[in-house]
Motif scaffolding. Sequence first.
Motif, PDB file in Angstrom:
ATOM      1  N   ASP A 325      44.464  68.782  77.147  1.00 57.40           N
ATOM      2  CA  ASP A 325      45.522  69.072  77.708  1.00 57.40           C
ATOM      3  C   ASP A 325      46.401  70.101  76.967  1.00 57.40           C
ATOM      4  OD1 ASP A 325      44.720  66.922  79.583  1.00 57.40           O
ATOM      5  OD2 ASP A 325      46.222  65.611  78.939  1.00 57.40           O
ATOM      6  N   ARG A 326      47.109  70.892  77.817  1.00 58.76           N
ATOM      7  CA  ARG A 326      47.977  71.795  77.165  1.00 58.76           C
ATOM      8  C   ARG A 326      49.525  71.047  77.130  1.00 58.76           C
ATOM      9  NH1 ARG A 326      45.843  76.476  75.180  1.00 58.76           N
ATOM     10  NH2 ARG A 326      47.780  76.983  75.099  1.00 58.76           N
ATOM     11  N   LEU A 327      50.138  71.632  76.046  1.00 60.83           N
ATOM     12  CA  LEU A 327      51.563  71.100  75.791  1.00 60.83           C
ATOM     13  C   LEU A 327      52.327  72.366  75.556  1.00 60.83           C
ATOM     14  CD1 LEU A 327      51.743  70.692  72.537  1.00 60.83           C
ATOM     15  CD2 LEU A 327      50.746  68.714  73.062  1.00 60.83           C
ATOM     16  N   VAL A 328      53.678  72.245  75.432  1.00 56.21           N
ATOM     17  CA  VAL A 328      54.762  73.059  75.058  1.00 56.21           C
ATOM     18  C   VAL A 328      55.470  72.585  73.954  1.00 56.21           C
ATOM     19  CG1 VAL A 328      56.721  74.313  75.798  1.00 56.21           C
ATOM     20  CG2 VAL A 328      54.623  74.430  77.313  1.00 56.21           C
ATOM     21  N   VAL A 329      56.002  73.215  72.762  1.00 53.54           N
ATOM     22  CA  VAL A 329      56.719  72.906  71.970  1.00 53.54           C
ATOM     23  C   VAL A 329      57.834  73.652  71.820  1.00 53.54           C
ATOM     24  CG1 VAL A 329      56.984  72.759  69.404  1.00 53.54           C
ATOM     25  CG2 VAL A 329      54.725  71.969  70.386  1.00 53.54           C
ATOM     26  N   PRO A 334      69.312  75.641  68.091  1.00 50.49           N
ATOM     27  CA  PRO A 334      69.458  75.752  69.469  1.00 50.49           C
ATOM     28  C   PRO A 334      68.259  75.873  70.301  1.00 50.49           C
ATOM     29  CG  PRO A 334      69.515  77.852  68.218  1.00 50.49           C
ATOM     30  CD  PRO A 334      69.259  76.742  67.263  1.00 50.49           C
ATOM     31  N   PRO A 335      68.074  75.568  71.591  1.00 46.02           N
ATOM     32  CA  PRO A 335      67.075  75.342  72.388  1.00 46.02           C
ATOM     33  C   PRO A 335      66.334  76.429  72.603  1.00 46.02           C
ATOM     34  CG  PRO A 335      69.157  75.130  73.584  1.00 46.02           C
ATOM     35  CD  PRO A 335      69.420  75.163  72.515  1.00 46.02           C
ATOM     36  N   ASP A 336      64.909  76.529  72.288  1.00 43.43           N
ATOM     37  CA  ASP A 336      64.127  77.705  72.671  1.00 43.43           C
ATOM     38  C   ASP A 336      62.791  77.302  72.533  1.00 43.43           C
ATOM     39  OD1 ASP A 336      63.459  80.483  72.959  1.00 43.43           O
ATOM     40  OD2 ASP A 336      63.639  81.002  70.722  1.00 43.43           O
ATOM     41  N   THR A 337      62.016  77.997  73.332  1.00 44.24           N
ATOM     42  CA  THR A 337      60.611  77.680  73.479  1.00 44.24           C
ATOM     43  C   THR A 337      59.557  78.178  72.205  1.00 44.24           C
ATOM     44  OG1 THR A 337      60.410  77.527  75.731  1.00 44.24           O
ATOM     45  CG2 THR A 337      58.290  77.909  74.706  1.00 44.24           C
ATOM     46  N   LEU A 338      58.965  77.576  71.348  1.00 44.93           N
ATOM     47  CA  LEU A 338      58.376  78.045  70.079  1.00 44.93           C
ATOM     48  C   LEU A 338      56.944  78.423  70.463  1.00 44.93           C
ATOM     49  CD1 LEU A 338      59.588  75.135  67.773  1.00 44.93           C
ATOM     50  CD2 LEU A 338      60.570  77.412  67.918  1.00 44.93           C
ATOM     51  N   GLY A 339      56.392  77.945  71.524  1.00 37.85           N
ATOM     52  CA  GLY A 339      55.034  78.196  71.872  1.00 37.85           C
ATOM     53  C   GLY A 339      54.414  76.984  72.569  1.00 37.85           C
ATOM     54  N   GLY A 340      53.150  76.962  72.527  1.00 33.67           N
ATOM     55  CA  GLY A 340      52.351  75.821  73.086  1.00 33.67           C
ATOM     56  C   GLY A 340      50.810  75.822  72.276  1.00 33.67           C
ATOM     57  N   GLY A 341      50.276  74.840  72.848  1.00 30.32           N
ATOM     58  CA  GLY A 341      48.780  74.706  72.354  1.00 30.32           C
ATOM     59  C   GLY A 341      47.842  73.713  73.014  1.00 30.32           C
ATOM     60  N   ILE A 342      47.162  73.065  72.387  1.00 26.93           N
ATOM     61  CA  ILE A 342      46.181  72.124  73.222  1.00 26.93           C
ATOM     62  C   ILE A 342      45.936  70.679  72.372  1.00 26.93           C
ATOM     63  CG2 ILE A 342      44.086  73.366  71.930  1.00 26.93           C
ATOM     64  CD1 ILE A 342      42.334  72.884  74.445  1.00 26.93           C
ATOM     65  N   VAL A 343      45.858  69.710  72.728  1.00 23.72           N
ATOM     66  CA  VAL A 343      45.684  68.530  72.404  1.00 23.72           C
ATOM     67  C   VAL A 343      44.256  68.452  72.022  1.00 23.72           C
ATOM     68  CG1 VAL A 343      45.657  65.947  72.701  1.00 23.72           C
ATOM     69  CG2 VAL A 343      47.642  67.549  73.753  1.00 23.72           C
ATOM     70  N   LEU A 344      43.870  68.060  70.787  1.00 25.70           N
ATOM     71  CA  LEU A 344      42.599  67.955  70.034  1.00 25.70           C
ATOM     72  C   LEU A 344      42.317  66.614  70.150  1.00 25.70           C
ATOM     73  CD1 LEU A 344      42.707  70.535  67.169  1.00 25.70           C
ATOM     74  CD2 LEU A 344      41.752  70.740  69.698  1.00 25.70           C
ATOM     75  N   ASP A 345      43.029  65.566  69.360  1.00 33.02           N
ATOM     76  CA  ASP A 345      42.883  64.038  69.251  1.00 33.02           C
ATOM     77  C   ASP A 345      44.065  63.452  70.104  1.00 33.02           C
ATOM     78  OD1 ASP A 345      42.399  61.523  68.783  1.00 33.02           O
ATOM     79  OD2 ASP A 345      41.945  61.715  66.591  1.00 33.02           O
ATOM     80  N   PRO A 346      44.059  62.905  71.231  1.00 32.73           N
ATOM     81  CA  PRO A 346      45.064  62.396  71.820  1.00 32.73           C
ATOM     82  C   PRO A 346      45.461  60.949  71.183  1.00 32.73           C
ATOM     83  CG  PRO A 346      43.233  61.792  73.095  1.00 32.73           C
ATOM     84  CD  PRO A 346      42.793  62.764  72.169  1.00 32.73           C
ATOM     85  N   LEU A 347      44.819  60.412  70.429  1.00 33.60           N
ATOM     86  CA  LEU A 347      44.858  59.025  69.745  1.00 33.60           C
ATOM     87  C   LEU A 347      44.627  59.084  68.561  1.00 33.60           C
ATOM     88  CD1 LEU A 347      42.850  56.839  72.325  1.00 33.60           C
ATOM     89  CD2 LEU A 347      45.511  57.200  72.167  1.00 33.60           C
ATOM     90  N   ALA A 348      45.443  60.172  67.809  1.00 33.67           N
ATOM     91  CA  ALA A 348      45.088  60.376  66.410  1.00 33.67           C
ATOM     92  C   ALA A 348      46.084  59.170  65.519  1.00 33.67           C
ATOM     93  CB  ALA A 348      45.641  61.612  65.902  1.00 33.67           C
TER      94      ALA A 348
END
Length: 499
Positions: A325-329, A334-348
């Motif tokens: 899955d993709r997500l955004v961080v 102050p609010p700002d979009t840092l970037g995004g990425g991909i979930v590797l282990d969803p139950l870590a």
Amino acid sequence: MTGLTSEFPLTLGTAGHIDHGKTALIAALTGHDTDRLPQERARGISIELGYAPLTLPSGRRLSVVDVPGHERFVRTMVAGATGIDLFLMVIAADDGVMPQTREHAAVLRGLDVRRGVVAISKADLLDPAAAAGEAQELFEGIEVVPVCAPRGEGLDELRGALDRVAAALPGRAASDGEARLHVDRVFSIRGAGTVVTGTLWSGAIGRGDTLVVLPQGRRTRVRGVEVHDAAVERASAGQRVALNLVGLGVDQLRRGDVVAAPAADLRPSYVLDVALELPDALRPRHGDRVQVHHGTRETPARVAELGGRFWQLRLEQPLVAAGGDRLVVRRIAPPDTLGGGIVLDPLARKHGPGRDTLARLERLSRGEPEPPPPVAPAAVESPPVSPPPLSPAALELEAELLAAGLAPPLDSELPADALAELRAAGRAIRVGRTLHYHRDALALAERQVTAIGQRHGSVTIAQLRDELGTSRKFAQALLEHFDAVKITRRVGDAHVLRS
């Protein structure tokens, strides 16, 4: 209409700065005004997500998600963008690229939505060449189409450009997967009952299917399915879908929930191992608090560096994610979009950096399966007896406590038998005289207390309240609990960590 048209549906998402004409352009393209709320029409700005069908010259039909452009509603924009396959970025000829143009572009990059079209709106007011040049710098190699929605100019060219992009995309229905829909609206229809809408991320959903609502864990059955107000027997991934659900009230569902096939085997989690794409200038520090957006749900989290592009996200509220899955961080203040990425282990599980950890995450990022655990030698003794499975009532209560996170309901509001069952299984822990926390939520609170104590030398109720984003009542109960179990001890009005 070709077989590809019906077999592989796609969802198009708008993007762009406020007042650049996204909603007017969608209305001109589709004939649908996506601003459905009275306050939206009164103020002339989009506040919530809007939806419409768009038929392209080839006969292919796209589901359109129209997002608000105001900086106050970036969180809503992200919720709408998480399910899209291609984008329509709208840039006004008289303004050019503006701050929310750039932030929406960053969200799209974070979600890995790379294909789309740029429309230069208000092309009747100013030569669109300058804005088109800025768009090419922001989206290298993308097709740019000048338009004037009120006059209908450029609309056919824009439909053609979208058709060309859509033809090159495989669509989600081409891949395997169990049904999964992230809910973005919940409402009731007289005579029908509870309805949820969302973009179907994977699989298919049909009338009569049994689904599970997460993170609550409640079962439900599908009474009816609609795609853009038309009843269908079955909806496929990539479509905007409305589901009429049996046995659930509107107060039992909310935006951010996930409706999935039981076989999807999804579970809520407080800890994710992820690979993030972050510009060096925006890279957070270990322990920083950020906002994580996944599907239509969001939660604050602490970031833990694991090395290079690998991070662990320690969430304050559970997310229901799957590997890949993709997500955004985003930065909280102050609010700002840092970037995004991909979930590797969803139950870590919570862990730190290390050579073995990096090797494992690198394998996961390449899509390689986890190696099977080593087989233990046969024991001479009889194997231990497994604990009895939890009852449906206990499982539902566990899901409720997980969803409540760090602000659980009072014991008096919980079913006593199910609570006793969870306590016996070690999954609910008493905190004070009137509260029980899920063990995962309590472990998160303990980590936060430890982090505050290490940074400041002590922890106050006000500090913990602000850190957890909860109320003074819950912060005080937690600190008194940690005093009782010897994690902290009270010194005056503060609590210090025990060695």
